[in-house]
Enzyme design. Sequence first.
Site, PDB file in Angstrom:
ATOM      1  N   SER A 151       0.204  -3.589  11.199  1.00 44.91           N
ATOM      2  CA  SER A 151       1.618  -3.401  11.436  1.00 44.91           C
ATOM      3  C   SER A 151       2.260  -4.521  11.594  1.00 44.91           C
ATOM      4  O   SER A 151       3.256  -4.626  12.356  1.00 44.91           O
ATOM      5  CB  SER A 151       1.759  -2.334  12.597  1.00 44.91           C
ATOM      6  OG  SER A 151       1.337  -1.153  12.258  1.00 44.91           O
ATOM      7  N   LYS A 209      10.204  -4.918  14.105  1.00 37.56           N
ATOM      8  CA  LYS A 209       9.312  -4.144  14.899  1.00 37.56           C
ATOM      9  C   LYS A 209       8.617  -3.289  13.768  1.00 37.56           C
ATOM     10  O   LYS A 209       9.381  -3.122  12.775  1.00 37.56           O
ATOM     11  CB  LYS A 209       9.634  -3.301  16.058  1.00 37.56           C
ATOM     12  CG  LYS A 209      10.488  -4.391  16.964  1.00 37.56           C
ATOM     13  CD  LYS A 209      10.689  -3.619  18.286  1.00 37.56           C
ATOM     14  CE  LYS A 209      11.566  -4.426  19.524  1.00 37.56           C
ATOM     15  NZ  LYS A 209      11.556  -3.792  20.711  1.00 37.56           N
ATOM     16  N   VAL A 264       7.304  -0.149  11.636  1.00 39.64           N
ATOM     17  CA  VAL A 264       7.757   1.235  11.444  1.00 39.64           C
ATOM     18  C   VAL A 264       6.814   2.155  10.866  1.00 39.64           C
ATOM     19  O   VAL A 264       6.984   3.369  10.536  1.00 39.64           O
ATOM     20  CB  VAL A 264       9.049   1.384  10.735  1.00 39.64           C
ATOM     21  CG1 VAL A 264      10.109   0.647  11.478  1.00 39.64           C
ATOM     22  CG2 VAL A 264       8.671   0.787   9.414  1.00 39.64           C
ATOM     23  N   GLY A 265       5.383   1.658  10.558  1.00 41.15           N
ATOM     24  CA  GLY A 265       4.711   2.285   9.586  1.00 41.15           C
ATOM     25  C   GLY A 265       3.481   3.227  10.567  1.00 41.15           C
ATOM     26  O   GLY A 265       2.968   3.842   9.713  1.00 41.15           O
ATOM     27  N   GLU A 266       3.405   2.925  11.813  1.00 37.39           N
ATOM     28  CA  GLU A 266       2.266   3.532  12.420  1.00 37.39           C
ATOM     29  C   GLU A 266       2.648   4.727  13.566  1.00 37.39           C
ATOM     30  O   GLU A 266       2.087   5.386  14.031  1.00 37.39           O
ATOM     31  CB  GLU A 266       1.151   2.753  12.819  1.00 37.39           C
ATOM     32  CG  GLU A 266       0.228   2.445  11.493  1.00 37.39           C
ATOM     33  CD  GLU A 266      -0.877   1.734  11.980  1.00 37.39           C
ATOM     34  OE1 GLU A 266      -1.925   2.722  12.682  1.00 37.39           O
ATOM     35  OE2 GLU A 266      -1.117   0.632  12.244  1.00 37.39           O
ATOM     36  N   ILE A 286       0.929  -1.181  -0.021  1.00 40.54           N
ATOM     37  CA  ILE A 286       0.041  -0.042  -0.030  1.00 40.54           C
ATOM     38  C   ILE A 286       0.894   1.330  -0.007  1.00 40.54           C
ATOM     39  O   ILE A 286       0.286   2.337   0.271  1.00 40.54           O
ATOM     40  CB  ILE A 286      -0.987   0.111   1.036  1.00 40.54           C
ATOM     41  CG1 ILE A 286       0.001  -0.214   2.397  1.00 40.54           C
ATOM     42  CG2 ILE A 286      -1.934  -1.022   1.149  1.00 40.54           C
ATOM     43  CD1 ILE A 286      -1.149   0.216   3.775  1.00 40.54           C
ATOM     44  N   GLY A 287       2.108   0.996  -0.215  1.00 44.86           N
ATOM     45  CA  GLY A 287       3.132   2.141  -0.388  1.00 44.86           C
ATOM     46  C   GLY A 287       4.172   1.891   0.539  1.00 44.86           C
ATOM     47  O   GLY A 287       5.432   2.472   0.302  1.00 44.86           O
ATOM     48  N   GLN A 288       4.054   0.772   1.646  1.00 44.61           N
ATOM     49  CA  GLN A 288       5.008   0.936   2.593  1.00 44.61           C
ATOM     50  C   GLN A 288       6.329   0.075   2.004  1.00 44.61           C
ATOM     51  O   GLN A 288       7.228  -0.164   2.972  1.00 44.61           O
ATOM     52  CB  GLN A 288       4.525   0.375   3.814  1.00 44.61           C
ATOM     53  CG  GLN A 288       4.474  -1.231   4.071  1.00 44.61           C
ATOM     54  CD  GLN A 288       3.256  -1.638   2.961  1.00 44.61           C
ATOM     55  OE1 GLN A 288       3.179  -1.140   1.912  1.00 44.61           O
ATOM     56  NE2 GLN A 288       2.439  -2.522   3.342  1.00 44.61           N
ATOM     57  N   GLY A 289       6.038  -0.754   0.893  1.00 42.49           N
ATOM     58  CA  GLY A 289       7.223  -1.609   0.331  1.00 42.49           C
ATOM     59  C   GLY A 289       6.953  -3.093   0.737  1.00 42.49           C
ATOM     60  O   GLY A 289       8.021  -3.450   0.938  1.00 42.49           O
TER      61      GLY A 289
END
Lengths: 162, 330, 776
Positions: free
Chosen positions: C520, C723, C725-727, C478-481
């Site tokens: 996450s 862990k 890192v997206g939120e 969704i964009g996060q890779g």
Amino acid sequence: MKTIIELRINDELFELLVEPQTTLLEVLRDHLALTGTKEACGTGECGACTVLINEKPKLACLLLAAQCVNMKITTIEGLADDEGLTPVQQAFLEKGAVQCGFCTPGMVLTVTALLNECPNPTEHEIKKALEGNFCRCTGYNKIVEAIHEAAARLSTASPSGR
Amino acid sequence: MLLPRFQLLQPKSIEQATELLGKHEAAARIMAGGTDVLPRMKYGLESPSYVIGLSNLPVFEPVDSDGFLLLDSLMSLTDVARSEIIRQNAFGLAEAAYAVGSYQIRNMGTLGGNLCLETRCMYYNQQHSYQFVEPCFKRNGDRCYFIPKGKQCWAVFVADTAPVLFSLDASVEVLSNGSPKRIPIDEFYTGNPLHPCTLSRQDLLVAVRIPINSGLRGTAFSKFTIRGGLEFAAINLAVVLDVQEDGSTCSNARITVGAVAATPIRLKKTESLLIGQKLSDDLFNDAGRTAADEIRPIPHHGFSASYLKACLRSLTRDALTSACSRIPRH
Amino acid sequence: MRKDGPQKVTGKAMYTVDLRLPGMLAGRILRSPHPHARILHIDASRAAHVLGVKSVITGSDTLGIKHAFVESARRYPPDQLGLAIDKVRFIGEEVAAVAAVDPYAAEEALGLIQVDYEPLPAVFDPIEAMHPDAPEIHPTHPKVREPFHNIGGKTESEWGDVERGFSQSDYIAENCFESQLRTHGYLESQATVASYELGGQLNVWTSSQGAFIKREKLARTLGLPLSAVRVQKAYVGGAFGGKIDLFSHEYCAALLSMKTSRPVKIMATREEIFTAYRHSQPLRIELRTGVKSDGTLMAQQLRVINNCGAYRGSGIVIVFLAWGFAMLPYRVQNLKYEGYAVYTNNPVRAPQRGHGAPKMRFAIESQLDMIAEELKLDPVEIRLKNARQPHEQLPNGDNVHNCGLSECIRKVADHTQFLTKYGHSRKVAASNGRFRRGIGMGVSAYFGGALIYPNSSSVIVKMNDDGTVTMLTGALDIGQGAETILSQIVAEELRLPVEEIQVMAGDTETTPVDIGQWISGGAYVSGNAAREAASRVREKLLEIAAEVMQARSEHLVVEDKSVYVKGSPSQRLSYQELVAASVRKNRGDPVIGQGHWRIMRDEPNPPSLATTKGRWSENYAFDAQVAEVEVDTETGLVRLLRAVTAHDCGFPINPLLVEGQIDGQVSMALGHAFMEEVLMKEGRTLNPSWLDYHMPCIHNLALSEHIDVITESYESGRPYRTKEVGEGYVSGILAAIGNAVYDAVGVRLYSTPFTPEKILKGLAKQRKRVDDAARD
């Protein structure tokens, strides 16, 4: 009432059947399946539909197709060619300036136009040139890094600009 | 979002344009860059039978005509911002044009289009299919959503280039039913939010005429937004300062504020505070305070009147300082 | 570099809206103009006769099966319908849908659908909605004992003895904090293409954060077996929490396709998204905290009220998570928590990046700074005093494992010279300078992965004949890779370049299940599944190599797409050769590995949302962040100059991607802090466009730096804990900004956004206090 118009897009000529209110964005996406140009708002406030008209960035959602006759239209699909990705595209990739990618085509075209007009832009010039392109993913940090990288590459490149 | 259907006419000359306007009258709508008209049509705010697109008309370069700077109304805002002759003689106008919208919008939008910008209101500038369904005053209805007990419309005029033209004592050249008319800029706007400029459907704004000043002058334009880009002004301001030969006594001051009423407003009281005085930081501070007290801004787009006053004070002082710094010194 | 990068920079990446199928129809939705009303009658007959219209559906054409973000048969039965049947409960609620050959016909048809409504009294504010006299949107949840109206759910949790804790405290602070309604602002609109084939197969492409949850909800509401519904990947142009559960337009596109036997595409306009789609959840947080004079947290009592919107949505999750974000970064000995999800006649809510953490940390970190000032402690020491330590047990039984929080706090304070700068602006005379700078700190924690349907991620790695690899994963980028990260893990295990890994992703039919990109858990859960799958392949390759080379696998080295005996690198077998050998020798085994992972392997059930009992996650990330701001004391505008994030992310699999995530979250935090607010009045959205909803543009770019605190490591062949890192980084920066504004100008704000007006009002009050004090 439909009419036939001829548009020059990415150096190709297309004959299209359009209505007066058909926008350039609809022509690109629906008639020609050139879906690289995106619709994110439809009212001119996000930059996702940016195309180059005679090298100038403009918004395809607010251009009537019939008013784009006799103009040179460049979309994202028309940038890279046999030589591969352009320095701007390369820089975007290398600097991590692409996340979800939806704003990317509009950004890349706007940046391409900026660097054509202004090979060594100041921070302010960069911001003024890109203030109409929204990105929700990157915070713009890496996009600005990519612009500096692309500017550096273009200035050391051959006269053809590649 | 869909554009309603219409017939597109694309005249190649002003004469053809005025002829078409005369022929179709109220059923026709002029479109220059389209950056105001087309979104309005997508929101269902207008649905003309004919759209007269002006993109095929020739656009003349800015000229010095008998001591007046003559600008084609169809100049793109980018061209206005970059034009050397405009930057030399009316720098505030170049600044204002550069402050409009975004790079793309400046490439598409025109000077004339900006001057003819329709008034705006949050409740009005959106679709009305399931929100604000009953038409408000500006939509030819009988109510105001912003001030529910109000009996009038509160939409504001936010264009950036207009206040500069007020401060420069400019006028506009209009073709009215085909015959040319020159209208001083302060008569061009009606103050009526339902119909902000005096143009009728048959009129065509063809040029802007700005007196060229040969004295010692500095101009400045200031625009306040939250983000700094792609935003209409919460409040904008255009300042012109002329000084006497001593280089510091003010001989003329023009201060025009925009976006807080249905028309730009000259701050005459604040201007008179400056005339005859030696320009100084203290004077500019006083001017800021006076400006904030001089008018009652119409609250709009989430900004309250008291906040807009605070901004006006700050903006006025900054713009005066800026204009002062641009006065040529020997 | 990202695997999908070239597709995106050349405009070739296909998003849902870019898809076109032969015979595709355009769909549109009819929405309610009333915030609360009974539907008396719908007459769609005239609409159906419009030329080009192929189908018109209303609630009576549906099975009336409900769905919800969180569903449990007993406690939280689903409450949302694909199309309203008896009642509408917010302006914009979906009432009918049409499919036509072109958008103009669809638009015309929409205008001809006649709906008779009986308007009902409506309520928009949660405190008013709780009042026993308030109009009832839904009955209060039966398990809630208090006589409140409109409670969708309640979370309560308690440990220790708060009253005793408060009595033992040397100082008690009590404050109320509020946060605004803001929205995700994803660039790609919500869109769905649904195509129902003869034979009963429904193919769906939809912009989403998890194909499997969409499939489950679609199948159930449409009355189709799971196997008849295929949800496939398209690129997703951002989501941030706003594209998780089932949306009406997805349901309607599918149903319209079933009725017409033609593909149907529905794309929401930007205005529809701003007015009728899911936004984030405004919270009101009442916080009472007792501390010892050395700063030790003794007791904390919280009451959180969520303006939940017209249906339960994720409202009951955020009041649970809010508790989690209160108990996480600091050790609180005695705590009492109550959280209410309150129905109002507003659109349904959704999680937004951080899901309550930003609002909770803003409240707690602001109050902590106020407490520190009162006790004459500095913000760094009070945080270090209470920070969770490695291997600490949490009150719900979870363990924080390798928690690096203290190191994060120390490092970020050092790097920014925090203590030198803090307080500087306020020491200087008040009349000095229009622009005042300040520095502030915020601490936060987040979790990676949690138990919620489908509860499991699985990955398949298969070898191709030429020695390259194909990975099948249900994960979505969704964009996060996601695809890049998973490929890197496989590349690490199998010692081959990322470019030689083909990724097939996000197809419920052909790729294995994945938990989805909204908990996450990408790097941890799906990542470990990928690692396991690649490990299986590696084991098989070693086995066959051992057999062919007649060596023991312990003596074999895997490197550069080949295997060789230690000490004899020139005698190697390539993967290509090994695969061929396997096919030959193992009865056609082409070497395929399957891996799977479930978070909380030993825990059968997710925790109770209502009581917080039960373990939640084994993967907690921590961070300490610092913000430096500049306040214009004349206009009240504040700029974020610099954000520094010290994060314990375990270890970064792809540092460039991690940086991108941090930058994006800093941007969201500053938007939340200064300029973003969905303005609503009586259920209507006033600013449904990017022109008036002030999402940050490039002018608002802030310098963003980060410091990695590495607390985990990756070892091939073993499970790892990286862990999320997206939120988690929005919250610390938001909290830090609030504290930085106070440091700059001495104005403490209790509600976000910190609008210019609020700042000016605060400054005016401050001047008045100074003037009054001077007079006395």
